[in-house]
Design an enzyme around this catalytic site. Structure first.
Site, mmCIF file in Angstrom:
data_model
loop_
_atom_site.group_PDB
_atom_site.id
_atom_site.type_symbol
_atom_site.label_atom_id
_atom_site.label_comp_id
_atom_site.label_asym_id
_atom_site.label_seq_id
_atom_site.Cartn_x
_atom_site.Cartn_y
_atom_site.Cartn_z
ATOM 1 N N ASP A 13 0.807 -1.225 0.000
ATOM 2 C CA ASP A 13 0.000 0.000 0.000
ATOM 3 C C ASP A 13 0.841 1.276 0.000
ATOM 4 O OD1 ASP A 13 -2.230 -1.729 0.299
ATOM 5 O OD2 ASP A 13 -1.894 -1.748 2.466
ATOM 6 N N LYS A 16 2.274 2.153 -5.095
ATOM 7 C CA LYS A 16 2.923 1.624 -6.311
ATOM 8 C C LYS A 16 2.091 1.903 -7.554
ATOM 9 C CE LYS A 16 2.973 -2.426 -4.428
ATOM 10 N NZ LYS A 16 2.631 -2.101 -3.054
ATOM 11 N N GLY A 40 -4.376 -4.058 -4.281
ATOM 12 C CA GLY A 40 -5.357 -3.030 -4.615
ATOM 13 C C GLY A 40 -4.605 -1.775 -4.987
ATOM 14 N N HIS A 41 -4.730 -1.348 -6.222
ATOM 15 C CA HIS A 41 -4.045 -0.138 -6.670
ATOM 16 C C HIS A 41 -5.076 0.936 -6.993
ATOM 17 C CE1 HIS A 41 -0.471 -2.730 -8.218
ATOM 18 N NE2 HIS A 41 -0.402 -2.494 -6.930
ATOM 19 N N GLN A 224 1.944 -5.882 -3.130
ATOM 20 C CA GLN A 224 2.346 -6.010 -1.716
ATOM 21 C C GLN A 224 3.695 -5.308 -1.496
ATOM 22 O OE1 GLN A 224 1.272 -9.344 -3.232
ATOM 23 N NE2 GLN A 224 -0.681 -8.377 -2.879
ATOM 24 N N THR A 301 -9.928 -4.802 0.899
ATOM 25 C CA THR A 301 -10.819 -5.311 1.948
ATOM 26 C C THR A 301 -11.508 -4.203 2.743
ATOM 27 O OG1 THR A 301 -8.970 -5.357 3.483
ATOM 28 C CG2 THR A 301 -9.416 -7.397 2.277
ATOM 29 N N GLY A 415 0.155 14.080 -2.998
ATOM 30 C CA GLY A 415 -1.286 13.907 -3.217
ATOM 31 C C GLY A 415 -1.500 12.780 -4.201
HETATM 32 P P1 IMP Z 1 -2.719 -12.774 1.661
HETATM 33 O O1 IMP Z 1 -1.795 -12.171 0.657
HETATM 34 O O2 IMP Z 1 -4.170 -12.524 1.355
HETATM 35 O O3 IMP Z 1 -2.429 -14.227 1.905
HETATM 36 O O4 IMP Z 1 -2.471 -12.046 3.081
HETATM 37 C C1 IMP Z 1 -1.259 -12.190 3.806
HETATM 38 C C2 IMP Z 1 -0.855 -10.879 4.473
HETATM 39 O O5 IMP Z 1 -0.490 -9.939 3.477
HETATM 40 C C3 IMP Z 1 -1.966 -10.211 5.276
HETATM 41 O O6 IMP Z 1 -1.379 -9.576 6.398
HETATM 42 C C4 IMP Z 1 -2.528 -9.177 4.329
HETATM 43 O O7 IMP Z 1 -3.134 -8.098 5.000
HETATM 44 C C5 IMP Z 1 -1.265 -8.745 3.618
HETATM 45 N N1 IMP Z 1 -1.516 -8.246 2.268
HETATM 46 C C6 IMP Z 1 -1.820 -8.954 1.163
HETATM 47 N N2 IMP Z 1 -1.958 -8.151 0.101
HETATM 48 C C7 IMP Z 1 -1.733 -6.911 0.526
HETATM 49 C C8 IMP Z 1 -1.687 -5.639 -0.124
HETATM 50 O O8 IMP Z 1 -1.867 -5.492 -1.343
HETATM 51 N N3 IMP Z 1 -1.404 -4.571 0.678
HETATM 52 C C9 IMP Z 1 -1.136 -4.699 2.002
HETATM 53 N N4 IMP Z 1 -1.157 -5.863 2.646
HETATM 54 C C10 IMP Z 1 -1.445 -6.959 1.917
#
Ligand code: IMP
Length: 435
Positions: A13, A16, A40-41, A224, A301, A415
């Site tokens: 987050d 990117k 999520g972008h 990620q 989420t 921003g």
């Molecule tokens: P998973 O990737 O859904 O298996 O989640 C594993 C961990 O990575 C959890 O703590 C999620 O909140 C975190 N996570 C997965 N994708 C993202 C992302 O795009 N941004 C931030 N955290 C992420």
């Protein structure tokens, strides 16, 4: 022409999507190399907001070919939803997005198991996005995964599905007391997706390499972040893929010599979603202000992100494991209005000080940050259009982050819009071709 890797330097987050989108102006291909729709972008163009999960951010540029490479896990139902959403807004993802046949599929039992495993872990849960990411990568490593190419051979698809479903149904019934899933139903659903997605199936390794050979430029877009990396992150509170720069090479099918730029994206503070250690986490009013002002709620989420002060120990670690050539610093504007700002420059644990990422997780879990406190600024930064026009204290803060992170901060974002990006070092993204 060589490729550029864009990597999250923190726990995801970092912004990117904005960085990739901005740099995509001068590129030909934007390649996602790992992860899936856990990402999520958010990209803002003019007054339009685009929230992308699986499709590379470069889709917003008509000249860019967005590529989903081998290392990604694809949930075709989510992908089609995203395609349809973009098509409604006048874009043409069906013609433009290219997907590797080697990318693994997220199946309904992966989503179900992600949910059940997390529930079973109770308080010890990882806080996954429940999109089936971990179970899909586990099947890939166990060599029972189904791949995107399998969708286009009905016989093979049904065979593989029936074989794997025997084990999945046993697991669902015996461990989790769930009803079995039906192979025929899943096959009907997935083969239906295949019809619509057929034009996207491409040998992406071939595409990437012929593009490079033709002198085109490529961005490898990570999802990620470094600290969520399966090997180099804060295991077990990580995702199941390799967001780090090395993961870009395996995920896209490149060698190190093909890459000349590794851009780390980092916020001017730190956030994390899900569980796991976070040494500089804030639980006070300052944290609340940062969360609200930074809009720190997950794109995927909707979960509230945890926030904390900038952590230079982690920044130095990220520099080491990725080998950054540049940093794109985001959300500096969120820090306006605090009298002072803190930066963790080391950790303390059991009477010892650690300036580097501690080798054992127990130390990291109990690490107490050693802070340097610096003056803040009051001015709103969102209208500033030249780096030199930032308040002195804001520039001093950026200088300090650069020194502590041991990486050059080339861009500073104030921003969410493309226009709210300040150039600190005017270095071309794509090196000029020697004549
Ligand atoms: P998973 O990737 O859904 O298996 O989640 C594993 C961990 O990575 C959890 O703590 C999620 O909140 C975190 N996570 C997965 N994708 C993202 C992302 O795009 N941004 C931030 N955290 C992420």
């Amino acid at each position: 022409m060589p490729a550029t890797i864009i990597v999250g330097a923190q726990w995801g987050d970092e912004g990117k999507g904005k960085a990739t989108d901005l740099l995509a102006d001068t590129t030909d291909l934007v390649v996602r190399y790992q992860g899936g729709n856990n990402a999520g972008h958010t990209v803002i163009v003019g007054d339009q907001v685009f929230k992308l999960h699986l499709i590379p951010s470069g889709i917003l540029y008509p000249h860019v070919t967005p590529v989903i490479a081998d290392g990604v896990v694809v949930d075709p139902s989510v992908l089609l939803e995203e395609f349809d959403g973009l098509a409604e807004r006048g874009l043409d993802p069906f013609e433009r997005v290219k997907i590797s046949g080697n990318a693994h599929l997220i199946m309904p039992y992966h989503r179900e198991l992600d949910l059940l495993i997390e529930r079973r872990l109770g308080k010890a849960n990882l806080g996954t996005t429940k999109r089936g990411i971990g179970p899909a990568y586990a099947d890939k490593a166990s060599r029972v995964g189904l791949r995107f190419q399998d969708l286009f051979d009905e016989k093979i698809f049904r065979q593989k599905l029936e074989a794997v479903l025997v084990h999945k149904n046993e697991q669902l019934a015996k461990i989790y007391n769930r009803l079995p899933m039906q192979a025929d139903e899943i096959a009907e659903e997935y083969l239906g997706y295949a019809e619509r997605l057929r034009p996207c199936l491409v040998d992406t390794t071939e595409l990437i390499h012929t593009s490079l050979e033709a002198g085109k430029h490529i961005i490898l877009e990570g999802a990620q972040g470094t600290l969520l990396d399966l090997d180099h992150g804060t295991y077990p509170f990580v995702t199941s893929s390799n967001p780090v720069a090395g993961g870009a090479l395996t995920g896209a099918g490149l060698g190190p010599r093909h890459v000349d730029r590794v851009i780390g994206i980092t916020k001017a503070y730190v956030t994390r979603v899900g569980t796991g250690p976070f040494p500089t986490e804030l639980f006070d009013e300052v944290g609340e202000i940062m969360t609200d002002r930074g809009g720190e709620y997950g794109t995927t989420t909707g979960r509230r992100r945890r926030v904390g002060w900038f952590d230079a120990v982690l920044a130095r670690y990220a520099e080491r494991v990725n080998g950054f050539t540049d940093i794109f610093l985001t959300k500096l504007d969120v820090l306006s209005g605090f009298e002072t700002l803190k930066v963790a420059t080391a950790y303390r644990y059991d009477g010892q000080e650690y300036t580097n990422f501690p080798p054992h997780q127990s130390i990291f879990h109990h690490a107490e940050p050693v802070y340097t406190e610096v003056p803040g600024w009051d001015e709103d930064l969102t209208e500033v259009s030249r780096y030199e026009d930032l308040p002195r204290a804001a520039r001093d803060y950026v200088d300090m982050l650069e020194e502590e992170s041991k990486s050059r901060i080339t861009w500073v974002s104030v921003g969410p819009k493309r226009s709210q990006t300040l150039v600190r070092h005017d270095v071309p993204l794509v090196p000029p071709v020697a004549t």
